[in-house]
Design a protein around this motif. Structure first.
Motif, PDB file in Angstrom:
ATOM      1  N   LEU A 321     -84.485 -62.618  30.539  1.00  0.00           N
ATOM      2  CA  LEU A 321     -85.122 -62.120  29.323  1.00  0.00           C
ATOM      3  C   LEU A 321     -85.609 -60.679  29.492  1.00  0.00           C
ATOM      4  O   LEU A 321     -85.502 -59.866  28.572  1.00  0.00           O
ATOM      5  CB  LEU A 321     -86.281 -63.031  28.934  1.00  0.00           C
ATOM      6  CG  LEU A 321     -85.910 -64.400  28.345  1.00  0.00           C
ATOM      7  CD1 LEU A 321     -87.160 -65.223  28.103  1.00  0.00           C
ATOM      8  CD2 LEU A 321     -85.130 -64.221  27.052  1.00  0.00           C
ATOM      9  N   ALA A 322     -86.182 -60.401  30.679  1.00  0.00           N
ATOM     10  CA  ALA A 322     -86.653 -59.031  30.923  1.00  0.00           C
ATOM     11  C   ALA A 322     -85.492 -58.047  30.893  1.00  0.00           C
ATOM     12  O   ALA A 322     -85.582 -56.965  30.292  1.00  0.00           O
ATOM     13  CB  ALA A 322     -87.378 -58.971  32.265  1.00  0.00           C
ATOM     14  N   THR A 323     -84.386 -58.442  31.550  1.00  0.00           N
ATOM     15  CA  THR A 323     -83.200 -57.569  31.524  1.00  0.00           C
ATOM     16  C   THR A 323     -82.678 -57.411  30.106  1.00  0.00           C
ATOM     17  O   THR A 323     -82.322 -56.304  29.675  1.00  0.00           O
ATOM     18  CB  THR A 323     -82.107 -58.152  32.436  1.00  0.00           C
ATOM     19  OG1 THR A 323     -82.631 -58.311  33.755  1.00  0.00           O
ATOM     20  CG2 THR A 323     -80.902 -57.238  32.476  1.00  0.00           C
ATOM     21  N   SER A 324     -82.626 -58.521  29.377  1.00  0.00           N
ATOM     22  CA  SER A 324     -82.130 -58.464  28.001  1.00  0.00           C
ATOM     23  C   SER A 324     -83.036 -57.602  27.130  1.00  0.00           C
ATOM     24  O   SER A 324     -82.561 -56.871  26.252  1.00  0.00           O
ATOM     25  CB  SER A 324     -82.017 -59.871  27.429  1.00  0.00           C
ATOM     26  OG  SER A 324     -81.137 -60.667  28.185  1.00  0.00           O
ATOM     27  N   LYS A 325     -84.367 -57.691  27.395  1.00  0.00           N
ATOM     28  CA  LYS A 325     -85.292 -56.887  26.608  1.00  0.00           C
ATOM     29  C   LYS A 325     -85.064 -55.405  26.852  1.00  0.00           C
ATOM     30  O   LYS A 325     -85.052 -54.595  25.907  1.00  0.00           O
ATOM     31  CB  LYS A 325     -86.725 -57.277  26.961  1.00  0.00           C
ATOM     32  CG  LYS A 325     -87.771 -56.519  26.168  1.00  0.00           C
ATOM     33  CD  LYS A 325     -89.173 -56.932  26.571  1.00  0.00           C
ATOM     34  CE  LYS A 325     -90.203 -56.124  25.783  1.00  0.00           C
ATOM     35  NZ  LYS A 325     -91.591 -56.501  26.172  1.00  0.00           N
ATOM     36  N   LYS A 331     -80.500 -50.371  23.399  1.00  0.00           N
ATOM     37  CA  LYS A 331     -79.587 -50.450  22.259  1.00  0.00           C
ATOM     38  C   LYS A 331     -80.295 -50.041  20.965  1.00  0.00           C
ATOM     39  O   LYS A 331     -79.697 -49.366  20.112  1.00  0.00           O
ATOM     40  CB  LYS A 331     -79.045 -51.875  22.130  1.00  0.00           C
ATOM     41  CG  LYS A 331     -78.133 -52.315  23.272  1.00  0.00           C
ATOM     42  CD  LYS A 331     -76.853 -51.487  23.301  1.00  0.00           C
ATOM     43  CE  LYS A 331     -75.924 -51.974  24.412  1.00  0.00           C
ATOM     44  NZ  LYS A 331     -74.690 -51.158  24.496  1.00  0.00           N
ATOM     45  N   ASN A 332     -81.571 -50.463  20.840  1.00  0.00           N
ATOM     46  CA  ASN A 332     -82.313 -50.083  19.638  1.00  0.00           C
ATOM     47  C   ASN A 332     -82.506 -48.580  19.558  1.00  0.00           C
ATOM     48  O   ASN A 332     -82.414 -47.992  18.473  1.00  0.00           O
ATOM     49  CB  ASN A 332     -83.671 -50.781  19.625  1.00  0.00           C
ATOM     50  CG  ASN A 332     -83.553 -52.269  19.341  1.00  0.00           C
ATOM     51  OD1 ASN A 332     -82.569 -52.714  18.743  1.00  0.00           O
ATOM     52  ND2 ASN A 332     -84.533 -53.045  19.765  1.00  0.00           N
ATOM     53  N   VAL A 333     -82.781 -47.971  20.730  1.00  0.00           N
ATOM     54  CA  VAL A 333     -82.918 -46.498  20.744  1.00  0.00           C
ATOM     55  C   VAL A 333     -81.604 -45.838  20.348  1.00  0.00           C
ATOM     56  O   VAL A 333     -81.566 -44.891  19.557  1.00  0.00           O
ATOM     57  CB  VAL A 333     -83.371 -46.029  22.145  1.00  0.00           C
ATOM     58  CG1 VAL A 333     -83.320 -44.509  22.240  1.00  0.00           C
ATOM     59  CG2 VAL A 333     -84.787 -46.517  22.426  1.00  0.00           C
ATOM     60  N   GLU A 334     -80.501 -46.386  20.917  1.00  0.00           N
ATOM     61  CA  GLU A 334     -79.194 -45.828  20.571  1.00  0.00           C
ATOM     62  C   GLU A 334     -78.878 -46.013  19.093  1.00  0.00           C
ATOM     63  O   GLU A 334     -78.375 -45.091  18.431  1.00  0.00           O
ATOM     64  CB  GLU A 334     -78.111 -46.494  21.426  1.00  0.00           C
ATOM     65  CG  GLU A 334     -78.218 -46.181  22.906  1.00  0.00           C
ATOM     66  CD  GLU A 334     -77.198 -46.946  23.733  1.00  0.00           C
ATOM     67  OE1 GLU A 334     -77.206 -46.790  24.970  1.00  0.00           O
ATOM     68  OE2 GLU A 334     -76.397 -47.686  23.143  1.00  0.00           O
ATOM     69  N   LEU A 335     -79.180 -47.214  18.576  1.00  0.00           N
ATOM     70  CA  LEU A 335     -78.915 -47.464  17.160  1.00  0.00           C
ATOM     71  C   LEU A 335     -79.781 -46.584  16.261  1.00  0.00           C
ATOM     72  O   LEU A 335     -79.314 -46.065  15.240  1.00  0.00           O
ATOM     73  CB  LEU A 335     -79.167 -48.942  16.843  1.00  0.00           C
ATOM     74  CG  LEU A 335     -78.160 -49.936  17.418  1.00  0.00           C
ATOM     75  CD1 LEU A 335     -78.602 -51.359  17.137  1.00  0.00           C
ATOM     76  CD2 LEU A 335     -76.762 -49.697  16.824  1.00  0.00           C
ATOM     77  N   GLU A 336     -81.062 -46.452  16.671  1.00  0.00           N
ATOM     78  CA  GLU A 336     -81.944 -45.593  15.880  1.00  0.00           C
ATOM     79  C   GLU A 336     -81.466 -44.147  15.899  1.00  0.00           C
ATOM     80  O   GLU A 336     -81.506 -43.448  14.883  1.00  0.00           O
ATOM     81  CB  GLU A 336     -83.369 -45.696  16.424  1.00  0.00           C
ATOM     82  CG  GLU A 336     -84.385 -44.917  15.610  1.00  0.00           C
ATOM     83  CD  GLU A 336     -85.781 -45.082  16.143  1.00  0.00           C
ATOM     84  OE1 GLU A 336     -86.713 -44.508  15.547  1.00  0.00           O
ATOM     85  OE2 GLU A 336     -85.944 -45.772  17.165  1.00  0.00           O
TER      86      GLU A 336
END
Length: 518
Positions: A321-325, A331-336
């Motif tokens: 979970l930590a790795t996925s987070k 990914k969120n930064v890249e998407l943003e």
């Protein structure tokens, strides 16, 4: 399901009793013969029918004979067919397809299933009444079960089982070692999920609950207490001192009885052939008499294998979970970033720029700060596209965006306003310094020779700039952008390749002008 001793003995005694009854019946005929009883009944029925038929024949009423025979055959399920035959062999009357069903007896006198009764008329033998009965052995399972002998055997078996079981339970109670512990006490121990073992001072097992028995690879959950009682706890192959963790030289129950102090939380490994290693935790408490002498030990064994495995799996899941987070945040930064960036120029797109300048305008207005807006547009961009192609025009936009982004500070905004038009927002800078910044941008673009045209020559790019300040009275970020846009169009009208800034009191003036040079 494994039976205990008393039910097994009861079953054996009932089986022997039934066997003796059947043997005595074979020798002494204790039970009435079903065949003899049936023959007697059928003989009486046949004689009665013959008397009725003879009476009707004397009245010479054959129709009444037919009706009577048909009624009797239809009402009696044991009768298959009835026939009235003269001495000459002619079948005068029949019921139930007698002509097809009737099979004359070989001796002529009748058998169990075929009865023949003679009929006399006027002191002479007129003929015979023939009755075909259904075979007594062609019956359903229900009829067999409800027959007299079968019910007698079933009733005897049930009664003998109950009586033998009660008798043996009362008589053999003193031979059952488990009877030393009351049933309610054993039931309470069996209800525990932990394995419970009670041993005497010599490690002899006095009580073992079902949870402990289930841990044994040789017994299983269906074992009876007798199979463990009396054995030494250390003699169990899967529960030996050699398996103690930490190199202890004695089992924890021996240590407890020697020191007369409890032992709690002792880790223990259980190795069983053909099964994975199990991890258990043992707790031991001494059992003392009134003189503080050791009488035995209470041992509880808690299997924590599943708990340990679940703990390991939980740690793995938490790590995943930590790795996925972290990956999700990246990914969120890249998407943003993708959502806020213009695909061609790499600057902020119009939506993201408006959101940023709105925030900067609100902060500057609340704290009476300064906010500069610079509008810039590439000169003669349409001619670049028409003469050199859109690919060259795109390269010009990219280069212009890179020059603008290289001149601003971190925190300042550079966005593509539309087409070849860009907008810059700078906080905390005076109008004079902002005008100089715009001039620096203009000069770097004019000096750039990195874009090659379709004719092989390097393009000379220029741009017009309009600069305005929040101090000039803009009531919103839209008003601020509109002021910078009007100043840029003044620069366009004034010859292009120049910077125009709005002066205070809404008077337009040229802060820096410079004609384009070749």
């Amino acid at each position: 399901m494994k039976l205990t001793a008393i039910p097994r003995i009861t079953l054996g005694l009932v089986s022997v009793s039934i066997g003796l009854l059947l043997a005595f019946d074979l020798l002494l005929h204790l039970f009435p013969s079903e065949a003899d009883t049936t023959r007697e009944v059928r003989t009486r029925v046949s004689n009665s029918l013959a008397i009725q038929a003879a009476a009707l024949l004397q009245a010479r009423d054959l129709r009444a004979v037919d009706r009577t025979l048909s009624a009797i055959q239809s009402r009696d399920p044991e009768i298959a067919s009835i026939g009235l035959r003269r001495n000459d062999g002619a079948l005068v009357s029949q019921a139930g397809e007698h002509a097809r069903r009737w099979k004359p007896p070989t001796d002529g006198s009748g058998s169990l299933n075929e009865m023949v009764v003679g009929i006399r008329s006027e002191q002479q033998r007129w003929g015979a009444l023939e009755i075909a009965f259904r075979p007594i052995y062609q019956r359903s399972m229900a009829q067999w079960l409800f027959s007299g002998p079968t019910q007698l055997l079933m009733l005897f078996s049930l009664s003998a089982s109950v009586l033998f079981f009660v008798y043996l339970r009362r008589m053999l109670q003193h031979l059952d070692p488990s009877a030393a512990v009351p049933e309610r006490v054993r039931g309470a121990f069996d209800a525990l999920t932990e394995g419970v073992l009670i041993v005497d001072a010599n490690e002899h097992i006095l009580l073992a609950n079902q949870s402990f028995q289930a841990m044994s690879p040789t017994l299983g959950p269906d074992a009876t207490p007798i199979e463990l009682l009396g054995k030494r706890a250390s003699s169990l192959a899967w529960l030996t001192p050699a398996q103690l963790e930490g190199g202890a030289d004695a089992t924890p129950w021996i240590t407890t009885m020697r020191a007369q102090t409890p032992v709690h939380g002792q880790p223990f490994k259980v190795t069983r052939e053909g099964a994975p290693e199990a991890k258990v935790v043992i707790n031991c408490s001494p059992l003392l008499d009134e003189q503080r002498g050791v009488r035995g030990c209470l041992i509880t064994v808690d299997d924590v294998t599943a708990l340990e495995k679940s703990h390991e799996q939980l740690l793995e899941v938490l790590a995943d979970l930590a790795t996925s987070k972290e990956q999700l945040e990246l990914k969120n930064v890249e998407l943003e970033d993708l959502a806020n960036r213009d695909a061609l120029s790499g600057c902020m797109n119009r939506r993201a720029f408006f959101a940023g300048i709105e925030r900067m305008f609100r902060e500057a207005s609340q704290h009476d700060g300064e906010l500069i807006c610079i509008m810039a547009d590439i000169d003669h961009f349409k001619a670049i596209n028409d003469n050199h192609g859109h690919a060259v025009g795109d390269e010009a936009i990219k280069r212009f965006a890179a020059i603008l982004a290289g001149c601003v500070r971190p925190g300042d905004l550079v966005g593509r306003y539309g087409g070849e038009e860009f907008c810059v927002a700078v906080a905390g800078m005076t109008l004079a310094r902002a005008t100089n910044l715009a001039e620096t941008m203009r000069q770097r673009l004019a000096a750039d020779r990195s874009i090659g045209g379709s004719d092989g020559q390097m393009l000379k790019l220029s741009a017009s700039f309009g600069v305005t300040s929040l101090q000039l009275g803009a009531r919103s970020e839209a008003d601020l952008i509109d002021q910078a846009d009007r100043a840029m169009y003044i620069a366009k009208q004034g010859g292009r390749n120049r910077v125009i800034a709005l002066e205070p009191q809404a008077r337009l003036a040229t802060s820096i002008t410079e004609e384009a040079t070749s």
